[in-house]
Design a protein around this motif. Structure first.
Motif, PDB file in Angstrom:
ATOM      1  N   ALA A  66      -5.672  26.878   2.599  1.00  0.00           N
ATOM      2  CA  ALA A  66      -6.329  25.587   2.331  1.00  0.00           C
ATOM      3  C   ALA A  66      -5.476  24.475   2.917  1.00  0.00           C
ATOM      4  O   ALA A  66      -4.330  24.703   3.329  1.00  0.00           O
ATOM      5  N   VAL A  67      -6.043  23.280   2.910  1.00  0.00           N
ATOM      6  CA  VAL A  67      -5.253  22.080   3.153  1.00  0.00           C
ATOM      7  C   VAL A  67      -4.764  21.580   1.796  1.00  0.00           C
ATOM      8  O   VAL A  67      -5.552  21.429   0.867  1.00  0.00           O
ATOM      9  N   TYR A  68      -3.469  21.352   1.690  1.00  0.00           N
ATOM     10  CA  TYR A  68      -2.856  20.939   0.437  1.00  0.00           C
ATOM     11  C   TYR A  68      -2.522  19.442   0.493  1.00  0.00           C
ATOM     12  O   TYR A  68      -1.968  18.953   1.488  1.00  0.00           O
ATOM     13  N   TYR A  69      -2.860  18.760  -0.594  1.00  0.00           N
ATOM     14  CA  TYR A  69      -2.645  17.323  -0.712  1.00  0.00           C
ATOM     15  C   TYR A  69      -1.891  17.028  -2.008  1.00  0.00           C
ATOM     16  O   TYR A  69      -1.987  17.773  -2.980  1.00  0.00           O
ATOM     17  N   CYS A  70      -1.207  15.913  -2.024  1.00  0.00           N
ATOM     18  CA  CYS A  70      -0.675  15.420  -3.288  1.00  0.00           C
ATOM     19  C   CYS A  70      -1.323  14.076  -3.601  1.00  0.00           C
ATOM     20  O   CYS A  70      -1.827  13.381  -2.713  1.00  0.00           O
ATOM     21  N   ASN A  71      -1.329  13.740  -4.868  1.00  0.00           N
ATOM     22  CA  ASN A  71      -1.904  12.481  -5.334  1.00  0.00           C
ATOM     23  C   ASN A  71      -1.502  12.343  -6.790  1.00  0.00           C
ATOM     24  O   ASN A  71      -0.976  13.278  -7.402  1.00  0.00           O
ATOM     25  N   LYS A  72      -1.750  11.213  -7.370  1.00  0.00           N
ATOM     26  CA  LYS A  72      -1.553  11.092  -8.813  1.00  0.00           C
ATOM     27  C   LYS A  72      -2.680  11.864  -9.500  1.00  0.00           C
ATOM     28  O   LYS A  72      -3.647  12.296  -8.874  1.00  0.00           O
ATOM     29  N   PHE A  73      -2.496  12.076 -10.831  1.00  0.00           N
ATOM     30  CA  PHE A  73      -3.525  12.753 -11.602  1.00  0.00           C
ATOM     31  C   PHE A  73      -3.926  11.841 -12.749  1.00  0.00           C
ATOM     32  O   PHE A  73      -3.067  11.437 -13.546  1.00  0.00           O
ATOM     33  N   PRO A  74      -5.205  11.499 -12.854  1.00  0.00           N
ATOM     34  CA  PRO A  74      -6.297  11.786 -11.920  1.00  0.00           C
ATOM     35  C   PRO A  74      -6.044  11.119 -10.568  1.00  0.00           C
ATOM     36  O   PRO A  74      -5.286  10.149 -10.499  1.00  0.00           O
ATOM     37  N   PRO A  75      -6.679  11.595  -9.536  1.00  0.00           N
ATOM     38  CA  PRO A  75      -6.388  11.072  -8.194  1.00  0.00           C
ATOM     39  C   PRO A  75      -6.925   9.662  -7.989  1.00  0.00           C
ATOM     40  O   PRO A  75      -7.906   9.261  -8.598  1.00  0.00           O
ATOM     41  N   TYR A  76      -6.232   8.955  -7.105  1.00  0.00           N
ATOM     42  CA  TYR A  76      -6.640   7.620  -6.685  1.00  0.00           C
ATOM     43  C   TYR A  76      -7.039   7.716  -5.224  1.00  0.00           C
ATOM     44  O   TYR A  76      -6.241   8.144  -4.392  1.00  0.00           O
ATOM     45  N   ASP A  77      -8.276   7.319  -4.913  1.00  0.00           N
ATOM     46  CA  ASP A  77      -8.812   7.546  -3.564  1.00  0.00           C
ATOM     47  C   ASP A  77      -7.920   6.980  -2.468  1.00  0.00           C
ATOM     48  O   ASP A  77      -7.762   7.585  -1.405  1.00  0.00           O
ATOM     49  N   ALA A  78      -7.351   5.824  -2.703  1.00  0.00           N
ATOM     50  CA  ALA A  78      -6.554   5.166  -1.659  1.00  0.00           C
ATOM     51  C   ALA A  78      -5.260   5.906  -1.349  1.00  0.00           C
ATOM     52  O   ALA A  78      -4.614   5.616  -0.340  1.00  0.00           O
ATOM     53  N   TYR A  79      -4.863   6.845  -2.207  1.00  0.00           N
ATOM     54  CA  TYR A  79      -3.600   7.552  -2.003  1.00  0.00           C
ATOM     55  C   TYR A  79      -3.730   8.856  -1.218  1.00  0.00           C
ATOM     56  O   TYR A  79      -2.734   9.460  -0.864  1.00  0.00           O
ATOM     57  N   TRP A  80      -4.967   9.292  -0.915  1.00  0.00           N
ATOM     58  CA  TRP A  80      -5.094  10.558  -0.199  1.00  0.00           C
ATOM     59  C   TRP A  80      -4.433  10.460   1.170  1.00  0.00           C
ATOM     60  O   TRP A  80      -4.705   9.537   1.929  1.00  0.00           O
ATOM     61  N   GLY A  81      -3.592  11.431   1.498  1.00  0.00           N
ATOM     62  CA  GLY A  81      -2.963  11.514   2.806  1.00  0.00           C
ATOM     63  C   GLY A  81      -3.698  12.508   3.683  1.00  0.00           C
ATOM     64  O   GLY A  81      -4.834  12.890   3.404  1.00  0.00           O
ATOM     65  N   GLN A  82      -3.019  12.932   4.750  1.00  0.00           N
ATOM     66  CA  GLN A  82      -3.626  13.860   5.706  1.00  0.00           C
ATOM     67  C   GLN A  82      -3.560  15.304   5.226  1.00  0.00           C
ATOM     68  O   GLN A  82      -4.306  16.143   5.706  1.00  0.00           O
TER      69      GLN A  82
ATOM     70  N   GLN B 295       0.845  -1.193   0.000  1.00  0.00           N
ATOM     71  CA  GLN B 295       0.000   0.000   0.000  1.00  0.00           C
ATOM     72  C   GLN B 295       0.878   1.240   0.000  1.00  0.00           C
ATOM     73  O   GLN B 295       1.764   1.372   0.821  1.00  0.00           O
ATOM     74  N   VAL B 296       0.630   2.127  -0.943  1.00  0.00           N
ATOM     75  CA  VAL B 296       1.408   3.360  -1.038  1.00  0.00           C
ATOM     76  C   VAL B 296       0.851   4.395  -0.074  1.00  0.00           C
ATOM     77  O   VAL B 296      -0.362   4.559   0.043  1.00  0.00           O
ATOM     78  N   GLN B 297       1.745   5.066   0.615  1.00  0.00           N
ATOM     79  CA  GLN B 297       1.356   6.190   1.460  1.00  0.00           C
ATOM     80  C   GLN B 297       2.033   7.451   0.960  1.00  0.00           C
ATOM     81  O   GLN B 297       3.226   7.432   0.610  1.00  0.00           O
ATOM     82  N   LEU B 298       1.277   8.535   0.920  1.00  0.00           N
ATOM     83  CA  LEU B 298       1.797   9.841   0.545  1.00  0.00           C
ATOM     84  C   LEU B 298       1.739  10.741   1.768  1.00  0.00           C
ATOM     85  O   LEU B 298       0.674  10.864   2.390  1.00  0.00           O
ATOM     86  N   VAL B 299       2.842  11.353   2.109  1.00  0.00           N
ATOM     87  CA  VAL B 299       2.923  12.189   3.302  1.00  0.00           C
ATOM     88  C   VAL B 299       3.325  13.596   2.887  1.00  0.00           C
ATOM     89  O   VAL B 299       4.434  13.810   2.373  1.00  0.00           O
ATOM     90  N   GLU B 300       2.411  14.537   3.130  1.00  0.00           N
ATOM     91  CA  GLU B 300       2.665  15.934   2.800  1.00  0.00           C
ATOM     92  C   GLU B 300       3.247  16.660   4.008  1.00  0.00           C
ATOM     93  O   GLU B 300       2.892  16.361   5.155  1.00  0.00           O
ATOM     94  N   SER B 301       4.116  17.623   3.734  1.00  0.00           N
ATOM     95  CA  SER B 301       4.709  18.428   4.800  1.00  0.00           C
ATOM     96  C   SER B 301       5.100  19.787   4.249  1.00  0.00           C
ATOM     97  O   SER B 301       5.097  19.996   3.029  1.00  0.00           O
ATOM     98  N   GLY B 302       5.427  20.708   5.172  1.00  0.00           N
ATOM     99  CA  GLY B 302       5.924  22.015   4.764  1.00  0.00           C
ATOM    100  C   GLY B 302       4.928  23.154   4.905  1.00  0.00           C
ATOM    101  O   GLY B 302       5.274  24.305   4.653  1.00  0.00           O
ATOM    102  N   GLY B 303       3.705  22.852   5.286  1.00  0.00           N
ATOM    103  CA  GLY B 303       2.718  23.904   5.455  1.00  0.00           C
ATOM    104  C   GLY B 303       3.000  24.757   6.673  1.00  0.00           C
ATOM    105  O   GLY B 303       3.918  24.474   7.458  1.00  0.00           O
ATOM    106  N   GLY B 304       2.199  25.783   6.844  1.00  0.00           N
ATOM    107  CA  GLY B 304       2.378  26.659   7.991  1.00  0.00           C
ATOM    108  C   GLY B 304       1.602  27.940   7.836  1.00  0.00           C
ATOM    109  O   GLY B 304       0.775  28.081   6.928  1.00  0.00           O
ATOM    110  N   LEU B 305       1.891  28.876   8.730  1.00  0.00           N
ATOM    111  CA  LEU B 305       1.270  30.194   8.717  1.00  0.00           C
ATOM    112  C   LEU B 305       2.263  31.183   8.133  1.00  0.00           C
ATOM    113  O   LEU B 305       3.408  31.263   8.586  1.00  0.00           O
ATOM    114  N   VAL B 306       1.827  31.941   7.139  1.00  0.00           N
ATOM    115  CA  VAL B 306       2.711  32.909   6.486  1.00  0.00           C
ATOM    116  C   VAL B 306       1.909  34.159   6.147  1.00  0.00           C
ATOM    117  O   VAL B 306       0.693  34.087   5.933  1.00  0.00           O
ATOM    118  N   GLN B 307       2.579  35.277   6.117  1.00  0.00           N
ATOM    119  CA  GLN B 307       1.915  36.522   5.731  1.00  0.00           C
ATOM    120  C   GLN B 307       1.755  36.596   4.219  1.00  0.00           C
ATOM    121  O   GLN B 307       2.526  35.982   3.465  1.00  0.00           O
TER     122      GLN B 307
END
Length: 115
Positions: A91-107, A1-13
């Motif tokens: 927003a909440v930013y996600y990565c996935n393949k295009f078109p997206p595959y439901d099983a790949y959605w991360g947090q 099972q592939v897992q995609l983990v997003e990081s790098g978000g935050g609060l910015v002006q």
């Protein structure tokens, strides 16, 4: 099972920059077009940028000229460099393949741009 983990978000002006990363648990990037998506409160998730296996890119009009998508297949990672951020990029930013595959959605990773 592939897992995609997003990081790098935050609060910015507004006007600031962030770089998002998306790491996969195993090699899939070389096979697929990968994309970054975002979902703002009360709105549907939308694709903002995608990159093909050959490096060709496509951007939503709302981010064109401000965001840059890139990929490093050796590191199983996709990046999104976001410059000149606006409050409407919040927003909440996600990565996935295009078109997206439901099983790949991360947090996802939260991006908040203050005015």
């Amino acid at each position: 099972q592939v897992q995609l983990v997003e990081s790098g978000g935050g609060l910015v002006q507004a006007g600031g920059s962030l770089r998002l990363s998306c790491a996969a648990s195993r090699q899939i990037f070389s096979l697929y077009t990968m994309a970054w998506y975002r979902q703002a409160p009360g709105k549907q998730r939308e694709s903002v940028a995608r990159i093909g296996s050959g490096g060709d890119t496509l951007y939503a009009n709302s981010v064109k000229g401000r965001f840059t998508i890139s990929r490093d297949n050796a590191k199983n990672t996709v990046y999104l460099q976001m410059n000149s951020l606006k409050p409407e990029d919040t927003a909440v930013y996600y990565c996935n393949k295009f078109p997206p595959y439901d099983a790949y959605w991360g947090q996802g990773t939260q991006v908040t741009v203050s005015s």
